[in-house]
Design a protein around this motif. Structure first.
Motif: not given
Length: 382
Positions: A37, A212, A274-276, A278, A289-293
């Motif tokens: 992230g 998202r 890119v995904v997240s 929240t 918020q957690t996110r990665t791609s």
């Protein structure tokens, strides 16, 4: 022995180089977002321009590393003790308490800088040993003592606030909510879908959150500049109750930037999904918020995630050992646009197993028995 060999079907592995080629390109191409992230972005500012950090000093101290924070806080205490100790020593020196022992001192038993430093530390830490004390005949020393008392309260408040904010940082909670290491492309109700998995690894569940996804493309211009474009991806059921692991689905329908993407295009295209997620923590009430791609090398064509949720007598059982594992499913080697136009799926063999895209793992081939089900063809541990 020959009978067992006859019952096995050797699957062609020509179409599996997507993963191998993708990894080779991945090592040479800079990611827009790392898997954890973080963004590999370096801000270049004029030398000595610290105004943005000093204006929001609280956020700066919360963001720095723990060892740097402890160093700054230790220095703030030590330097304040030295400053006020020097002030008491100067008052004693001007008042004549250093040389004249018979003189009634402003601060009792402060006849040297060491005594002044100890009195400053005892005052600010509210130790109060009783050996050193302030007299009422020196208004300057009383004023310094008042300033130090107010300053010590302010410093303690700042330190406690920053430590609490740093311990309750959203980044630590975000590490317990994670996405799958890869995304998969398969058919759902006759529609091509790009999906990935989301799960909460803690026992206390997240009751509400919003998912998202965004497609990011960046192209390097001949002049050296980089142009970045963003496209929002429509997601089914954005608001998620993450009591159990959920699969996030994006349909490859008209209007999707991935609608014309096929298996061959996936090998050569350059983009990142890119995904997240929240959400609000149920324990602290803070926003996280957690996110990665996912790059083309992270997208598996013709696979789906294994089922990890089972129904018990009293509980729903979730096996997180299967969180990142996938299995083969029959998927045409076409783009969603070509599939919607009515073109028939490509058939490589008359046998049933020929509908499966194969994966090349270090140049090897996969053998599948013909009597396997149409869902579980091969398990792949990511």
């Amino acid at each position: 022995m020959s009978t067992e060999r006859a019952n096995q079907v050797v699957i062609d592995t020509n179409y599996t180089t997507i993963h191998t080629i993708g990894k080779q390109k991945e090592s040479r191409r800079l990611r827009y977002m790392q898997k954890d992230g973080s963004f590999p972005v370096l801000f270049q500012k004029p030398p000595g321009d610290w105004s943005s950090y000093m204006v929001d000093i609280f956020t700066t101290l919360v963001d720095i590393r723990w060892r740097v924070m402890f160093l700054i806080f230790s220095l703030s205490y030590i330097l304040s003790w030295l400053f006020f100790g020097l002030s008491y020593w100067l008052i004693a020196y001007v008042h004549g308490d250093i040389d004249d022992v018979a003189n009634k001192a402003c601060v009792e038993n402060v006849r040297s800088f060491a005594g002044a430093f100890l009195y400053s530390m005892e005052t600010q830490a509210t130790i109060g040993y009783g050996f050193r004390g302030m007299n009422e005949n020196c208004i300057v020393a009383i004023s310094v003592l008042t300033v130090q008392s107010v300053f010590s309260c302010l410093l303690d408040t700042i330190i406690i606030g920053i430590v609490v904010a740093k311990m309750a940082s959203a980044r630590k909670r975000a590490q317990t909510v994670g996405f799958s290491r890869c995304a998969v492309v398969n058919l759902r109700d006759g529609v091509f879908c790009l999906s990935w998995r989301l799960g909460d690894f803690r026992g206390n569940h997240i009751l509400e959150g919003v998912a998202r996804a965004q497609l990011v493309r960046f192209v390097k211009q001949p002049q050296g500049s980089v142009v970045i474009s963003y496209h929002d991806l429509d997601i089914q059921n954005r608001e998620i109750v993450l009591a159990t692991p959920a699969t996030i689905i994006h349909k490859l329908e008209p209007g999707s930037p991935l609608y014309s993407l096929g298996l061959d295009d996936l090998q050569e295209d350059s983009f990142e999904v890119v995904v997240s997620f929240t959400y609000t923590g149920d324990s602290t009430g803070m926003l996280h918020q957690t996110r990665t791609s996912y790059t083309p090398a992270d997208i598996r064509w013709g696979q789906r995630f294994q089922d990890m949720l089972k129904l018990g007598k009293k509980h729903f059982r979730v096996d997180y050992a299967l969180f990142n594992e996938t299995m083969w499913v029959p998927v045409p080697l076409l783009s969603a646009e070509q599939y919607d136009r009515g073109r028939r799926p490509l058939v490589r063999s008359q046998s049933y197993s020929a509908h499966l895209p194969s994966v090349k793992r270090n140049g090897g081939s996969c053998a599948v028995t013909p009597d396997m089900t149409n869902e579980v063809m091969q398990q792949t541990s990511l």
